[in-house]
Each structure stands twice: as structure tokens, then as C-alpha cells.
Write an enzyme that holds these catalytic residues in place. Structure first.
Site, PDB file in Angstrom:
ATOM      1  N   ASP A   1       0.034   3.226  -2.643  1.00 21.48           N
ATOM      2  CA  ASP A   1       0.058   3.979  -1.387  1.00 21.48           C
ATOM      3  C   ASP A   1      -1.235   4.734  -1.095  1.00 21.48           C
ATOM      4  OD1 ASP A   1       0.685   5.882  -3.418  1.00 21.48           O
ATOM      5  OD2 ASP A   1       1.970   7.036  -2.066  1.00 21.48           O
TER       6      ASP A   1
ATOM      7  N   LEU B   1      -4.140   4.394  -2.580  1.00 21.01           N
ATOM      8  CA  LEU B   1      -5.278   3.473  -2.578  1.00 21.01           C
ATOM      9  C   LEU B   1      -5.392   2.793  -1.227  1.00 21.01           C
ATOM     10  CD1 LEU B   1      -6.270   0.269  -3.050  1.00 21.01           C
ATOM     11  CD2 LEU B   1      -7.668   2.179  -3.849  1.00 21.01           C
ATOM     12  N   ASN B   2      -4.254   2.371  -0.662  1.00 22.85           N
ATOM     13  CA  ASN B   2      -4.280   1.772   0.672  1.00 22.85           C
ATOM     14  C   ASN B   2      -4.893   2.740   1.681  1.00 22.85           C
ATOM     15  OD1 ASN B   2      -2.820  -0.305  -0.551  1.00 22.85           O
ATOM     16  ND2 ASN B   2      -0.846   0.471   0.175  1.00 22.85           N
TER      17      ASN B   2
ATOM     18  N   ARG C   1       5.867  -1.204 -14.037  1.00 17.45           N
ATOM     19  CA  ARG C   1       4.853  -0.142 -14.039  1.00 17.45           C
ATOM     20  C   ARG C   1       5.091   0.927 -15.100  1.00 17.45           C
ATOM     21  NH1 ARG C   1       6.172   2.533  -8.245  1.00 17.45           N
ATOM     22  NH2 ARG C   1       3.966   3.102  -8.338  1.00 17.45           N
TER      23      ARG C   1
ATOM     24  N   ARG D   1      10.117   7.289  -3.442  1.00 16.96           N
ATOM     25  CA  ARG D   1      10.700   6.112  -4.064  1.00 16.96           C
ATOM     26  C   ARG D   1      11.751   6.579  -5.066  1.00 16.96           C
ATOM     27  NH1 ARG D   1       8.576   4.570  -0.320  1.00 16.96           N
ATOM     28  NH2 ARG D   1       6.966   2.978  -0.040  1.00 16.96           N
TER      29      ARG D   1
ATOM     30  N   LYS E   1       6.627  11.133  10.972  1.00 12.57           N
ATOM     31  CA  LYS E   1       6.598   9.731  11.391  1.00 12.57           C
ATOM     32  C   LYS E   1       8.033   9.226  11.478  1.00 12.57           C
ATOM     33  CE  LYS E   1       4.149   9.453   7.754  1.00 12.57           C
ATOM     34  NZ  LYS E   1       3.542   8.881   6.526  1.00 12.57           N
TER      35      LYS E   1
ATOM     36  N   GLY F   1       8.935   5.822  12.483  1.00 20.90           N
ATOM     37  CA  GLY F   1       8.957   4.387  12.720  1.00 20.90           C
ATOM     38  C   GLY F   1       8.609   4.055  14.149  1.00 20.90           C
TER      39      GLY F   1
ATOM     40  N   GLY G   1       2.922   3.389   6.620  1.00 25.45           N
ATOM     41  CA  GLY G   1       2.711   4.832   6.486  1.00 25.45           C
ATOM     42  C   GLY G   1       1.360   5.170   5.896  1.00 25.45           C
ATOM     43  N   ASP G   2       0.894   4.356   4.951  1.00 27.47           N
ATOM     44  CA  ASP G   2      -0.398   4.611   4.315  1.00 27.47           C
ATOM     45  C   ASP G   2      -1.540   4.487   5.322  1.00 27.47           C
ATOM     46  OD1 ASP G   2       1.295   4.504   2.092  1.00 27.47           O
ATOM     47  OD2 ASP G   2       0.730   2.444   1.620  1.00 27.47           O
TER      48      ASP G   2
END
Length: 313
Positions: free
Chosen positions: A32, A34-35, A107, A172, A231, A233, A264-265
Site C-alpha cells: 500500500d 509503496l504504491n 508474509r 486488513r 473516501k 468509493g 486508495g493508495d
């Protein structure tokens, strides 16, 4: 000449595998924050802003490929730690016919979890030179408790020195023991930040009990954060500065959603890029919506450079 603003984004980048037809998988990299860093770097490539990514990687070929990819995007990697014998995490994306994505993760032993195992991390050592720190709910969730404490302390130290802290509520559930644990840490993150980027669906998912959209929105706008961005959507984005009434900004309309990965990112990148270049919250929300609206029309977290919308900052 004044020195560039220095933005640091902390989190985890993983190997991304996406189904590409006929049982084949396409490998890219994503995570997230990083994006967000990649899109920030693209939007601000001609501005006096340095984008730094903060994480831990291994000493394997995938980690080396990640570093090379980030550097090719103009991202600074001096705050990255490479840990001997460790490897990045991995996730697979499956996209349904509506464009909604579904994830499978590997992960548990990701190197990023060990970033704060060092007595002093590169991030902590460089705090006096950082102007903006950006982290997310995932940044918190992947860390052990001691690491979370140190991340929040770094945020507090930066704010006390006049820097800005931005928190994206990216939630998450599988990364937390339960929603109550997440709510505890999120409350502390909100208390430590200047800008809160809130995906309302995530906020509802971690709420105590059943709440309506209207209740969740009212609660988010009442947070003790100077600048709140909600936000929703395909519904209006709502922004609120402390002491001012909320403003609603219509999202960018998209004919066909291909893949909502990094929606979102990328919104966060557009919003922060606009705010760093002097735009109002409403203008910044419009910028975030424009970028996110483009990203969701392509597969994967990071779209091709030539597919970027023409955004002037």
C-alpha cells in the site's frame, strides 16, 4: 536554493503475482505505502520533493530487483534496511468480473516486520531531516508491538519538530488479532497525525457493533485530527479542516472498472502531492480522484508510466 522537502513513507513491499490467463502468473511488486510512494514520485518528479521509501528487505534477488525498480521510479532508498537471510512477503491477486480483487498472502516471515529490530533504524536516525512521514494501518499491523510503539514515537517526534504526519486507515482484518486491537492502535495513530485518509468501508469494518454509513462518516469527521479526508468509493469524497465545515467532492466517473487494486493508495498519492504543492483540500481530493479513477481502469497496483493521467500541480 532551498533544500527539497523530504517525504518518507514506511511499510511493506511484497512480490505481487497476478493471474494473467491460461494459468500464467505475472510478477510485479506492490504494497500500500509503496504504491503511494511510486505515484507520488511520478506526480512530483519535477518538484523540489524527495520521496523516500522506508522498509526492510532481504539479501535475495527479489529484494535487489525491488530496490532497482524503486530507484528507477525516482524513489530514494537510503532508509531501507537489507537483512541477511530474510526475504520479502508475497501475495497473489485474483480479480472477479466486477473488478474487485481478492488476495492470498504469504508474509509471516517478511523482512519488513523486522525493521525496528535494529537499535536505531535509518528512519529514526534521519528524523531531523524529514518533513513528512506517511504510514498506514498496514504499516502498523505488520509490526510487532514494540515496533508499533517506535513508529508512533517517531511520528510524535517529527510533529514536535514541526513536521507533518499522514495516516491512511487501510485496514486488513487478518493482520490483527481482532478489531478491538486495531481500534486501539488506530486511535493512537489518529492522535499522532496531521492528515487522516480514511476509507469509510474500512472504518465500518473495524467498528464496534453495527454502524450505518452516516454514523461512520460523522464519527470520522469528528476525529481529533486537523485534516480529515473520507473516501467513499463511487460516492463523494468528504474533506474537513479543523474549524471548517466539511466539503464534498464528486469522484471521477469510470465507465468500466478493471481492477480496484491500489485505488486508495493512488488517491492518497494524488491528495498528498496536491497538498504539498499548495493546493486546497478540495483541489487535492479532486486530484486524488482523478488518479485513482485512472488506476482502476488497469490491472495491477502500479500502472504503466504512459497510462498516467495528465495532472498539473
Amino acid at each position: 536554493m532551498s533544500s527539497p522537502q523530504r517525504v518518507a513513507l514506511i511499510g511493506e513491499c511484497m512480490i505481487e503475482l497476478q493471474e494473467d490467463g491460461a494459468g500464467l502468473l505475472r510478477r510485479t511488486f506492490g504494497g500500500d505505502t509503496l504504491n503511494t510512494a511510486v505515484y507520488l514520485s511520478r506526480l512530483l518528479h519535477d518538484k523540489a520533493v524527495d520521496i523516500n521509501y522506508v522498509t526492510a528487505l532481504g539479501d535475495d534477488p527479489h529484494s535487489e530487483a525491488m530496490l532497482a525498480a524503486w530507484q528507477a521510479e525516482g524513489i530514494k532508498t537510503g532508509l531501507v534496511q537489507q537483512l541477511q537471510g530474510r526475504v520479502p512477503g508475497l501475495y497473489m491477486i485474483q480479480v472477479d468480473p466486477s473488478g474487485e480483487r481478492h488476495f492470498s498472502y504469504w508474509r509471516d516471515t517478511s523482512a519488513a516486520k523486522a525493521y525496528f529490530d535494529a537499535q536505531v533504524t535509518p528512519l529514526e536516525a534521519a528524523l531531523s531531516d524529514i518533513d513528512v512521514l506517511y504510514f498506514s494501518g498496514i504499516s502498523l499491523a505488520i509490526l510487532p508491538e514494540a515496533g508499533r510503539e517506535r513508529l508512533l514515537q517517531a511520528a510524535s517526534t517529527l510533529r514536535a519538530a514541526g513536521g507533518k504526519v499522514i495516516f491512511d486507515n487501510n485496514y486488513r482484518p487478518r493482520l490483527w488479532r481482532d478489531a478491538a486491537e486495531a481500534r486501539q492502535w488506530y486511535a493512537r495513530a489518529y492522535a499522532s497525525c496531521d492528515i487522516a485518509l480514511i476509507t469509510l468501508d474500512d472504518d465500518i469494518a473495524m467498528a464496534a457493533g453495527v454502524v450505518t454509513t452516516e454514523q461512520a462518516l460523522a464519527t470520522a469527521l469528528a476525529l481529533p485530527v486537523p485534516e480529515v479526508v473520507v473516501k467513499q468509493g463511487g460516492n463523494d469524497t468528504v474533506v474537513r479542516l479543523a474549524g471548517q465545515p466539511p466539503q464534498s467532492i464528486q469522484p471521477t466517473r469510470v465507465e468500466k472498472v478493471v481492477d480496484t487494486t491500489a485505488a486508495g493508495d493512488s488517491f492518497g498519492a494524488g491528495y498528498v502531492a496536491a497538498r504539498l504543492t499548495g493546493h486546497t483540500p478540495a483541489e487535492a481530493a479532486a486530484t486524488g480522484n482523478t488518479l485513482a479513477g485512472t488506476v482502476i481502469q488497469h490491472r495491477g497496483a502500479i500502472i504503466a508510466t504512459q497510462a498516467m493521467p495528465n495532472i498539473k500541480l
